[in-house]
Design a protein around this motif. Structure first.
Motif, PDB file in Angstrom:
ATOM      1  N   ALA A   1       0.816  -1.220   0.000  1.00  7.47           N
ATOM      2  CA  ALA A   1       0.000   0.000   0.000  1.00  7.47           C
ATOM      3  C   ALA A   1       0.848   1.267   0.000  1.00  7.47           C
ATOM      4  O   ALA A   1       0.306   2.375   0.074  1.00  7.47           O
ATOM      5  CB  ALA A   1      -0.937  -0.005   1.202  1.00  7.47           C
ATOM      6  N   GLY A   2       2.183   1.118  -0.043  1.00 12.14           N
ATOM      7  CA  GLY A   2       3.070   2.276  -0.105  1.00 12.14           C
ATOM      8  C   GLY A   2       3.479   2.835   1.234  1.00 12.14           C
ATOM      9  O   GLY A   2       4.077   3.913   1.303  1.00 12.14           O
ATOM     10  N   LYS A   3       3.173   2.111   2.324  1.00 12.07           N
ATOM     11  CA  LYS A   3       3.554   2.587   3.653  1.00 12.07           C
ATOM     12  C   LYS A   3       5.026   2.304   3.923  1.00 12.07           C
ATOM     13  O   LYS A   3       5.624   1.386   3.360  1.00 12.07           O
ATOM     14  CB  LYS A   3       2.710   1.913   4.737  1.00 12.07           C
ATOM     15  N   THR A   4       5.615   3.090   4.814  1.00 14.86           N
ATOM     16  CA  THR A   4       6.953   2.821   5.322  1.00 14.86           C
ATOM     17  C   THR A   4       6.810   2.077   6.638  1.00 14.86           C
ATOM     18  O   THR A   4       6.108   2.534   7.546  1.00 14.86           O
ATOM     19  CB  THR A   4       7.727   4.128   5.559  1.00 14.86           C
ATOM     20  N   VAL A   5       7.437   0.918   6.747  1.00 14.15           N
ATOM     21  CA  VAL A   5       7.349   0.111   7.963  1.00 14.15           C
ATOM     22  C   VAL A   5       8.731   0.027   8.590  1.00 14.15           C
ATOM     23  O   VAL A   5       9.689  -0.420   7.947  1.00 14.15           O
ATOM     24  CB  VAL A   5       6.805  -1.297   7.670  1.00 14.15           C
ATOM     25  N   PHE A   6       8.828   0.472   9.829  1.00 13.74           N
ATOM     26  CA  PHE A   6      10.076   0.427  10.593  1.00 13.74           C
ATOM     27  C   PHE A   6       9.803  -0.447  11.805  1.00 13.74           C
ATOM     28  O   PHE A   6       9.009  -0.082  12.666  1.00 13.74           O
ATOM     29  CB  PHE A   6      10.468   1.849  11.011  1.00 13.74           C
ATOM     30  N   PHE A   7      10.423  -1.632  11.848  1.00 16.53           N
ATOM     31  CA  PHE A   7      10.121  -2.518  12.975  1.00 16.53           C
ATOM     32  C   PHE A   7      11.389  -3.085  13.589  1.00 16.53           C
ATOM     33  O   PHE A   7      12.377  -3.361  12.892  1.00 16.53           O
ATOM     34  CB  PHE A   7       9.151  -3.630  12.565  1.00 16.53           C
ATOM     35  N   SER A   8      11.346  -3.236  14.903  1.00 20.54           N
ATOM     36  CA  SER A   8      12.458  -3.837  15.621  1.00 20.54           C
ATOM     37  C   SER A   8      12.158  -5.314  15.845  1.00 20.54           C
ATOM     38  O   SER A   8      10.997  -5.706  15.986  1.00 20.54           O
ATOM     39  CB  SER A   8      12.666  -3.140  16.968  1.00 20.54           C
ATOM     40  N   THR A   9      13.201  -6.114  15.861  1.00 19.01           N
ATOM     41  CA  THR A   9      13.020  -7.543  16.095  1.00 19.01           C
ATOM     42  C   THR A   9      14.352  -8.180  16.435  1.00 19.01           C
ATOM     43  O   THR A   9      15.410  -7.646  16.104  1.00 19.01           O
ATOM     44  CB  THR A   9      12.403  -8.237  14.866  1.00 19.01           C
ATOM     45  N   HIS A  10      14.289  -9.316  17.105  1.00 17.69           N
ATOM     46  CA  HIS A  10      15.479 -10.157  17.243  1.00 17.69           C
ATOM     47  C   HIS A  10      15.226 -11.518  16.604  1.00 17.69           C
ATOM     48  O   HIS A  10      16.045 -12.430  16.730  1.00 17.69           O
ATOM     49  CB  HIS A  10      15.872 -10.311  18.727  1.00 17.69           C
ATOM     50  N   ILE A  11      14.084 -11.652  15.896  1.00 12.74           N
ATOM     51  CA  ILE A  11      13.777 -12.876  15.155  1.00 12.74           C
ATOM     52  C   ILE A  11      14.295 -12.678  13.726  1.00 12.74           C
ATOM     53  O   ILE A  11      13.651 -12.036  12.894  1.00 12.74           O
ATOM     54  CB  ILE A  11      12.268 -13.178  15.178  1.00 12.74           C
ATOM     55  N   LEU A  12      15.468 -13.208  13.448  1.00 10.67           N
ATOM     56  CA  LEU A  12      16.177 -12.860  12.226  1.00 10.67           C
ATOM     57  C   LEU A  12      15.514 -13.427  10.979  1.00 10.67           C
ATOM     58  O   LEU A  12      15.595 -12.825   9.905  1.00 10.67           O
ATOM     59  CB  LEU A  12      17.621 -13.336  12.321  1.00 10.67           C
ATOM     60  N   SER A  13      14.856 -14.575  11.088  1.00 13.02           N
ATOM     61  CA  SER A  13      14.212 -15.147   9.901  1.00 13.02           C
ATOM     62  C   SER A  13      13.101 -14.247   9.393  1.00 13.02           C
ATOM     63  O   SER A  13      12.871 -14.132   8.181  1.00 13.02           O
ATOM     64  CB  SER A  13      13.659 -16.543  10.222  1.00 13.02           C
TER      65      SER A  13
END
Length: 317
Positions: A188-200
């Motif tokens: 949809a053209g959104k920018t998604v910035f997410f934190s994670t430690h689940i590398l897969s």
């Protein structure tokens, strides 16, 4: 104009009771996130990921440095209307239903009653909760609650969506559902910035990643570029005699694996010419020779080890 631009951002906390001492949770972070990309913010627990997201949402204030969202300084009312946020451990009122919860959140935005209803119904359908709209949240699974959290984050159609550990604690089905939602947002053209430690999950979703360790940025770039380095090649041979294997062993990075009439052996790049010459001289049948691609986990561990080795040793007490 970048979606998010961070320059020299630092955050100090005071630790202790009587004798307070400063603790730097984030140390001069500089980072740029482009519009329309899925950006993964990686790091071990305590690296400073949640601190960064709280700074970007204005929940806490930096010790030094600046950050802008779509060209506006963090904290301005204009930025709040264009950003959606899901914290790591969201709390929702147990006895509300998804419909009631979204009705409540929608009132924080300049939307008419008709628009609030339209957006509520649209996001419930988008996150797959339309049929559960009247079920109390206390009866929801962790994965369903994460979907409710994403629904409230995108309720006002923000241009940027910030997600703090959105897959944490989810089973494989729940993680798959959240990944699908993130891909829908990207489409949809959104920018998604997410934190994670689940590398897969990061490897499956992200255009670019940044790696944080002990509050410092230690790596950033496109996954395709970071993982394309060819450390070695995997050779598949028809099973060779023990004598031939013993001659190949010194050239290998790991002990050969023999299974199903075939032998798999990993050869470092520098040894490939010698390996091919030995195969020819011994009459070994080479079935395939393919580059070994680094996984994100390999890259992540390599970067963290490198950053830890560069840290000065702590002084003896």
């Amino acid at each position: 104009m970048a979606a998010i631009e961070i320059s020299g951002l630092s955050k100090d906390y005071s630790l202790g009771f009587w004798r307070k001492r400063p603790f730097r949770a984030l140390d001069r972070l500089s980072l740029k996130v482009e519009r329309g990309e899925v950006f993964g913010f990686l790091g071990p627990n305590g690296a400073g990921k949640t601190t960064t997201l709280k700074l970007l949402t204005g929940l806490i204030f930096p010790t030094e440095g600046t950050a802008t969202i779509l060209g506006h300084p963090v904290g301005e009312p204009e930025t709040f209307l264009r950003v959606g946020y899901l914290p790591e451990n969201p709390y929702f009122y147990d006895y509300l239903t998804p419909q009631e919860l979204l009705d409540y959140f929608a009132q924080f935005f300049p939307l008419s009653a008709e628009e609030r209803q339209r957006r509520r119904d649209a996001v419930l359908d988008q996150v797959g909760l339309a049929e559960f709209r009247h079920r109390p949240l206390r009866k929801f699974s962790k994965g369903m609650l994460q979907r409710v959290g994403i629904a409230q984050a995108i309720l006002h159609e923000p241009e940027i969506v910030l997600l703090d550990e959105p897959m944490s604690g989810l089973d494989p089905v729940g993680r798959h559902e959240v990944r699908e939602l993130i891909l829908q947002l990207k489409a949809a053209g959104k920018t998604v910035f997410f934190s994670t430690h689940i590398l897969s999950d990061a490897e499956a979703l992200c255009d670019r990643v940044a790696i944080l360790n002990r509050g410092k940025l230690v790596g950033v770039g496109q996954l395709s570029e970071s993982l394309q380095r060819q450390a070695a090649c995997e050779a598949v041979l028809e099973c060779a005699s023990p004598e031939a294997l013993s001659r190949l062993q010194p050239l290998a990075a790991k002990p050969p694996l023999v299974s199903g009439g075939q032998c798999r052996i990993e050869i470092p790049e520098k040894n490939i010419p010698q390996f091919l010459a030995l195969c020819q001289s011994d009459g070994l049948r080479l079935i395939s020779l393919n580059p070994v691609r680094l996984s994100l986990e390999d890259y992540f561990v390599e970067v963290l080890r490198g950053s830890d080795s560069e840290r000065p040793a702590s002084p003896s007490p």
